[in-house]
Every structure is written in C-alpha cells, then in structure tokens.
Design an enzyme around this catalytic site. Structure first.
Site, PDB file in Angstrom:
ATOM      1  N   LYS A   1      -3.304  24.475 -37.636  1.00 21.22           N
ATOM      2  CA  LYS A   1      -4.467  23.882 -36.961  1.00 21.22           C
ATOM      3  C   LYS A   1      -4.240  23.742 -35.454  1.00 21.22           C
ATOM      4  O   LYS A   1      -5.159  23.901 -34.677  1.00 21.22           O
ATOM      5  CB  LYS A   1      -4.841  22.545 -37.587  1.00 21.22           C
ATOM      6  CG  LYS A   1      -3.807  21.467 -37.394  1.00 21.22           C
ATOM      7  CD  LYS A   1      -4.246  20.169 -38.018  1.00 21.22           C
ATOM      8  CE  LYS A   1      -3.089  19.181 -38.051  1.00 21.22           C
ATOM      9  NZ  LYS A   1      -2.448  18.918 -36.755  1.00 21.22           N
TER      10      LYS A   1
ATOM     11  N   ARG B   1      -7.131  10.133 -39.071  1.00 18.27           N
ATOM     12  CA  ARG B   1      -6.315  10.261 -40.268  1.00 18.27           C
ATOM     13  C   ARG B   1      -6.781   9.334 -41.381  1.00 18.27           C
ATOM     14  O   ARG B   1      -6.167   9.304 -42.444  1.00 18.27           O
ATOM     15  CB  ARG B   1      -4.847   9.949 -39.929  1.00 18.27           C
ATOM     16  CG  ARG B   1      -4.200  10.920 -38.950  1.00 18.27           C
ATOM     17  CD  ARG B   1      -3.848  12.243 -39.609  1.00 18.27           C
ATOM     18  NE  ARG B   1      -2.907  12.071 -40.697  1.00 18.27           N
ATOM     19  CZ  ARG B   1      -1.596  12.053 -40.568  1.00 18.27           C
ATOM     20  NH1 ARG B   1      -1.061  12.190 -39.389  1.00 18.27           N
ATOM     21  NH2 ARG B   1      -0.822  11.908 -41.611  1.00 18.27           N
TER      22      ARG B   1
ATOM     23  N   ARG C   1      10.881  25.648 -39.599  1.00 19.85           N
ATOM     24  CA  ARG C   1      10.749  25.231 -38.210  1.00 19.85           C
ATOM     25  C   ARG C   1      12.096  24.776 -37.638  1.00 19.85           C
ATOM     26  O   ARG C   1      12.860  24.097 -38.301  1.00 19.85           O
ATOM     27  CB  ARG C   1       9.742  24.100 -38.103  1.00 19.85           C
ATOM     28  CG  ARG C   1       9.389  23.810 -36.664  1.00 19.85           C
ATOM     29  CD  ARG C   1       8.091  23.117 -36.586  1.00 19.85           C
ATOM     30  NE  ARG C   1       8.330  21.679 -36.676  1.00 19.85           N
ATOM     31  CZ  ARG C   1       7.364  20.798 -36.458  1.00 19.85           C
ATOM     32  NH1 ARG C   1       6.142  21.196 -36.211  1.00 19.85           N
ATOM     33  NH2 ARG C   1       7.629  19.523 -36.533  1.00 19.85           N
TER      34      ARG C   1
ATOM     35  N   ARG D   1      14.295  19.317 -37.788  1.00 20.11           N
ATOM     36  CA  ARG D   1      13.917  17.906 -37.736  1.00 20.11           C
ATOM     37  C   ARG D   1      14.114  17.253 -39.104  1.00 20.11           C
ATOM     38  O   ARG D   1      13.846  17.861 -40.125  1.00 20.11           O
ATOM     39  CB  ARG D   1      12.447  17.775 -37.335  1.00 20.11           C
ATOM     40  CG  ARG D   1      12.287  17.649 -35.855  1.00 20.11           C
ATOM     41  CD  ARG D   1      10.863  17.548 -35.389  1.00 20.11           C
ATOM     42  NE  ARG D   1       9.897  17.115 -36.381  1.00 20.11           N
ATOM     43  CZ  ARG D   1       8.583  17.137 -36.163  1.00 20.11           C
ATOM     44  NH1 ARG D   1       8.111  17.565 -35.029  1.00 20.11           N
ATOM     45  NH2 ARG D   1       7.747  16.724 -37.089  1.00 20.11           N
TER      46      ARG D   1
ATOM     47  N   ARG E   1       5.101  13.694 -47.056  1.00 16.51           N
ATOM     48  CA  ARG E   1       4.079  13.667 -46.003  1.00 16.51           C
ATOM     49  C   ARG E   1       2.782  14.304 -46.471  1.00 16.51           C
ATOM     50  O   ARG E   1       1.695  13.846 -46.141  1.00 16.51           O
ATOM     51  CB  ARG E   1       4.579  14.406 -44.758  1.00 16.51           C
ATOM     52  CG  ARG E   1       5.298  13.498 -43.781  1.00 16.51           C
ATOM     53  CD  ARG E   1       6.316  14.249 -42.969  1.00 16.51           C
ATOM     54  NE  ARG E   1       5.736  15.249 -42.085  1.00 16.51           N
ATOM     55  CZ  ARG E   1       6.412  16.324 -41.665  1.00 16.51           C
ATOM     56  NH1 ARG E   1       7.645  16.545 -42.078  1.00 16.51           N
ATOM     57  NH2 ARG E   1       5.843  17.174 -40.857  1.00 16.51           N
TER      58      ARG E   1
END
Ligand SMILES: [Zn+2]
Length: 218
Positions: free
Chosen positions: A13, A93, A132, A164, A175
């Site tokens: 996005k 959110r 990532r 991360r 998440r």
C-alpha cells in the site's frame, strides 16, 4: 479528493500511495512513519508510543487524533489553494479513528472520497515481510524478494543488514490478527457509505496502480 489506502502488512500500500503522490500531488499522511518518528524523538510520550508500535498494538485513538489534527490543520489551506487532497496511508486503524477523521475533514468542508483496500493472502504477507531487511548504517530498507540488496546481508553503503524484531513470522501473524480485527469494521462502514474499493494486491505494481487510478477517476 481525499483518499484512504489500507491493506495488511506487505500489501504494498505504501508503494501505491507514493505513486499516487508522485503523479497527482496528494499530501501524503503516512501515520506509521509519523508515529515512529515521534517514538524516536524526545516527545514526552515517546516511550509509550514505542511500546505500542513494538507490540503491534493500536496507539490510542485520542493520541492519533491529536497527531492527525496537527498535520491536517497545518496543510489544509495550501492544499485547498492547489486543489489537492490528502492521502492517508495506514490510517485510520479503528472505526473511532475513522469517525474522528471524518469529523476533522468536515470542519474544512471536506470528506473521505474513497477507501482503497489492497488485499493479499496471509501467507504472502508473511513471506514478503520475513524478507525485509534494514541497513544498520544508513537505514535503507531492502526486501530479499521484491527489492534485493547487493549482498545477502550487506547494504549498498557497506552496512550490515538486520531483520526487525517485529518482522519474525510469529510477530507478523500476531500483527495481522490485530490488523484484521480492527480493519473489518472500518471496511464495513466504508462499504455502507459506498466509498470502498477492493484491489487485488498480488499483481505487478504497475497493474495495481493503473486499476487504482481508474477507480479514482483521475
Ligand atoms: Zn546502508
């Protein structure tokens, strides 16, 4: 025209929002980035915000509202002159945040014209996010699938790459669960208001961009 762009982690996005900004001059409101920079500043709430971000929990609606209001009220008049709008990435959110945002825009005679929701299966989200890597030296973000670094664990600047803590598969799943629980009611509300457009995120970046542009009538 004011747009929201939502999608699970790894849906691309942010890339789509940036393309729209580049092509049409929207003001880009990337709430995750704004909150991250607050968490890394000497803001009295920095530690508290960092705690929310690291655990993947929602930052309280009231704090987000203050941050959003600060941004919107500062940018609104120049956007009005240029006849441009906002693009909200990863915000709101929750339904409460959605209603707060509608209320803030209403004060300027504006509204949310469209909510673009980029869909992507959970396995794909996990695959993309696990790939990532962040550079420990310059902060550049790479992705071993979609944007491979020069060396397996080395950045262009020579810095070492790191994953991360919140990009481990278990943390990602957690998440995603939180994301869907919070986003479901927002999508329902946007559908009722007739502003929801769902876009398949498992296609080339350019194809997704073209569809969004068409859907927005730009
Ligand atoms: Zn680097």
């Amino acid at each position: 025209m004011n747009i929201m762009i939502l999608g699970p982690q790894g849906s691309g996005k942010g890339t789509q929002a940036e393309l729209l900004v580049k092509q049409f001059g929207f003001n880009y409101v990337e709430m995750g980035e704004i909150l991250r920079s607050i968490a890394n500043s000497n803001n009295p709430k920095a530690e508290e915000i960092k705690g929310y971000l690291n655990s993947g929990k929602l930052v309280p609606d009231e704090f987000v509202r203050t941050v959003a209001w600060d941004h919107i009220s500062k940018k609104e008049s120049s956007l009005r002159e240029k006849k441009k709008g906002f693009i909200f990435d990863g915000y709101p959110r929750s339904v409460a945040q959605f209603e707060q945002l509608e209320d803030m825009l209403r004060r300027f005679g504006k509204k949310i014209d469209k909510l673009i929701y980029i869909t992507i299966p959970e396995e794909e989200s996990i695959k993309r996010l696990s790939a990532r890597r962040d550079c420990t030296k310059c902060g550049r973000i790479w992705n071993q699938i979609t944007n491979p670094p020069p060396g397996p664990e080395t950045c262009e600047c020579g810095g070492k790459l790191t994953q991360r803590g919140d990009d481990q598969p278990e943390a990602i799943k957690n998440r995603l669960g939180i994301f869907h629980a919070n986003t479901g009611p927002i999508l329902k509300k946007a559908r009722e208001e007739g502003i929801l457009t769902e876009v398949d995120g498992e296609r080339p970046i350019e194809a997704i961009h073209e569809e969004i542009v068409k859907e927005l009538g730009l």
